[in-house]
Design a protein around this motif. Sequence first.
Motif, PDB file in Angstrom:
ATOM      1  N   GLU A 183       0.839  -1.184   0.000  1.00  0.00           N
ATOM      2  CA  GLU A 183       0.000   0.000   0.000  1.00  0.00           C
ATOM      3  C   GLU A 183       0.884   1.248   0.000  1.00  0.00           C
ATOM      4  N   TRP A 184       0.653   2.166  -0.913  1.00  0.00           N
ATOM      5  CA  TRP A 184       1.387   3.419  -0.949  1.00  0.00           C
ATOM      6  C   TRP A 184       0.990   4.255   0.255  1.00  0.00           C
ATOM      7  N   ALA A 185       1.953   4.999   0.813  1.00  0.00           N
ATOM      8  CA  ALA A 185       1.683   5.832   1.978  1.00  0.00           C
ATOM      9  C   ALA A 185       2.469   7.135   1.880  1.00  0.00           C
ATOM     10  N   ILE A 186       1.994   8.137   2.602  1.00  0.00           N
ATOM     11  CA  ILE A 186       2.734   9.386   2.750  1.00  0.00           C
ATOM     12  C   ILE A 186       2.729   9.770   4.216  1.00  0.00           C
ATOM     13  N   ASN A 187       3.700  10.560   4.573  1.00  0.00           N
ATOM     14  CA  ASN A 187       3.709  11.230   5.867  1.00  0.00           C
ATOM     15  C   ASN A 187       3.405  12.697   5.582  1.00  0.00           C
ATOM     16  N   LEU A 228      12.896   0.544  -2.090  1.00  0.00           N
ATOM     17  CA  LEU A 228      11.838   1.523  -1.868  1.00  0.00           C
ATOM     18  C   LEU A 228      11.378   2.044  -3.211  1.00  0.00           C
ATOM     19  N   GLN A 229      10.068   2.122  -3.366  1.00  0.00           N
ATOM     20  CA  GLN A 229       9.476   2.616  -4.606  1.00  0.00           C
ATOM     21  C   GLN A 229       8.898   3.992  -4.347  1.00  0.00           C
ATOM     22  N   PHE A 230       9.263   4.939  -5.192  1.00  0.00           N
ATOM     23  CA  PHE A 230       8.714   6.287  -5.171  1.00  0.00           C
ATOM     24  C   PHE A 230       8.023   6.513  -6.512  1.00  0.00           C
ATOM     25  N   ALA A 231       7.262   7.575  -6.643  1.00  0.00           N
ATOM     26  CA  ALA A 231       6.474   7.801  -7.852  1.00  0.00           C
ATOM     27  C   ALA A 231       7.315   7.765  -9.123  1.00  0.00           C
ATOM     28  N   GLU A 232       8.501   8.333  -9.079  1.00  0.00           N
ATOM     29  CA  GLU A 232       9.296   8.443 -10.291  1.00  0.00           C
ATOM     30  C   GLU A 232      10.569   7.613 -10.285  1.00  0.00           C
ATOM     31  N   GLN A 233      10.813   6.881  -9.208  1.00  0.00           N
ATOM     32  CA  GLN A 233      12.021   6.072  -9.177  1.00  0.00           C
ATOM     33  C   GLN A 233      11.944   4.966  -8.141  1.00  0.00           C
ATOM     34  N   GLU A 234      12.763   3.956  -8.362  1.00  0.00           N
ATOM     35  CA  GLU A 234      12.916   2.839  -7.441  1.00  0.00           C
ATOM     36  C   GLU A 234      14.347   2.897  -6.923  1.00  0.00           C
ATOM     37  N   ILE A 235      14.504   2.797  -5.610  1.00  0.00           N
ATOM     38  CA  ILE A 235      15.821   2.854  -4.980  1.00  0.00           C
ATOM     39  C   ILE A 235      16.070   1.523  -4.292  1.00  0.00           C
ATOM     40  N   THR A 236      17.182   0.866  -4.627  1.00  0.00           N
ATOM     41  CA  THR A 236      17.555  -0.375  -3.964  1.00  0.00           C
ATOM     42  C   THR A 236      18.758  -0.114  -3.072  1.00  0.00           C
ATOM     43  N   LEU A 237      18.576  -0.392  -1.794  1.00  0.00           N
ATOM     44  CA  LEU A 237      19.670  -0.297  -0.826  1.00  0.00           C
ATOM     45  C   LEU A 237      20.309  -1.677  -0.763  1.00  0.00           C
ATOM     46  N   SER A 238      21.593  -1.785  -1.108  1.00  0.00           N
ATOM     47  CA  SER A 238      22.221  -3.104  -1.192  1.00  0.00           C
ATOM     48  C   SER A 238      23.565  -3.199  -0.464  1.00  0.00           C
ATOM     49  N   ARG A 239      24.177  -2.068  -0.154  1.00  0.00           N
ATOM     50  CA  ARG A 239      25.435  -2.084   0.606  1.00  0.00           C
ATOM     51  C   ARG A 239      25.177  -1.545   2.003  1.00  0.00           C
ATOM     52  N   PRO A 295       1.328  12.025  15.877  1.00  0.00           N
ATOM     53  CA  PRO A 295       0.279  11.005  15.787  1.00  0.00           C
ATOM     54  C   PRO A 295      -0.466  11.068  14.456  1.00  0.00           C
ATOM     55  N   ASN A 296      -0.789   9.898  13.904  1.00  0.00           N
ATOM     56  CA  ASN A 296      -1.600   9.766  12.687  1.00  0.00           C
ATOM     57  C   ASN A 296      -1.025  10.506  11.483  1.00  0.00           C
ATOM     58  N   ASP A 297       0.294  10.627  11.416  1.00  0.00           N
ATOM     59  CA  ASP A 297       0.934  11.357  10.319  1.00  0.00           C
ATOM     60  C   ASP A 297       1.005  10.536   9.033  1.00  0.00           C
ATOM     61  N   SER A 298       1.072   9.222   9.151  1.00  0.00           N
ATOM     62  CA  SER A 298       1.199   8.350   7.980  1.00  0.00           C
ATOM     63  C   SER A 298      -0.179   7.882   7.525  1.00  0.00           C
ATOM     64  N   THR A 299      -0.472   8.078   6.233  1.00  0.00           N
ATOM     65  CA  THR A 299      -1.747   7.635   5.697  1.00  0.00           C
ATOM     66  C   THR A 299      -1.539   6.944   4.352  1.00  0.00           C
ATOM     67  N   ALA A 300      -2.442   6.043   4.059  1.00  0.00           N
ATOM     68  CA  ALA A 300      -2.419   5.333   2.776  1.00  0.00           C
ATOM     69  C   ALA A 300      -2.908   6.279   1.680  1.00  0.00           C
ATOM     70  N   VAL A 301      -2.326   6.108   0.494  1.00  0.00           N
ATOM     71  CA  VAL A 301      -2.743   6.889  -0.667  1.00  0.00           C
ATOM     72  C   VAL A 301      -2.847   5.962  -1.872  1.00  0.00           C
ATOM     73  N   ARG A 302      -3.531   6.413  -2.895  1.00  0.00           N
ATOM     74  CA  ARG A 302      -3.578   5.637  -4.134  1.00  0.00           C
ATOM     75  C   ARG A 302      -2.218   5.680  -4.808  1.00  0.00           C
ATOM     76  N   SER A 303      -1.926   4.683  -5.568  1.00  0.00           N
ATOM     77  CA  SER A 303      -0.674   4.626  -6.317  1.00  0.00           C
ATOM     78  C   SER A 303      -0.523   5.876  -7.160  1.00  0.00           C
ATOM     79  N   PRO A 304       0.649   6.527  -7.098  1.00  0.00           N
ATOM     80  CA  PRO A 304       0.848   7.752  -7.864  1.00  0.00           C
ATOM     81  C   PRO A 304       1.046   7.494  -9.361  1.00  0.00           C
ATOM     82  N   GLN A 305       1.019   6.243  -9.789  1.00  0.00           N
ATOM     83  CA  GLN A 305       1.296   5.939 -11.192  1.00  0.00           C
ATOM     84  C   GLN A 305       0.053   5.651 -11.970  1.00  0.00           C
TER      85      GLN A 305
END
Length: 126
Positions: free
Chosen positions: A53-57, A73-84, A116-126
């Motif tokens: 589920e997509w979310a925002i703070n 981590l997936q963002f609207a315009e890019q995917e970031i892979t943490l590997s090191r 409190p309650n800062d994080s909420t679900a949102v529709r996919s930005p794509q």
Amino acid sequence: MQQNVIVGNAASEGANRWGWFMGHFITPDDDPRSTTALEIKWGIHKAGDCRNEWAINHQAATLSILINGKFCLQFAEQEITLSREGDYVLWLAGVPHCWIAQSDCTILTVRWPSTPNDSTAVRSPQ
């Protein structure tokens, strides 16, 4: 009386809060880990764990740092892979995101402020 030095274990203290062990949600209020300044999470994830589920703070900025493993981590315009170990990603309030653990991994996440309650679900930005 408030203690000046606190010793603990992030994994066990956050076990009942999805890994979060510092922030506004800690009780009692006079515990030094109870703060509105920030939230800290020790996230231990098995390969395949995800937040589909997509979310925002609305107010908090977020910093996630890879301790070990591989985490995406997936963002609207890019995917970031943490590997090191030590790879990190920082995003500001209002940025939609979701994530998946690509292998067993540990992630340290810091959010500020702790609201409190800062994080909420949102529709996919794509």
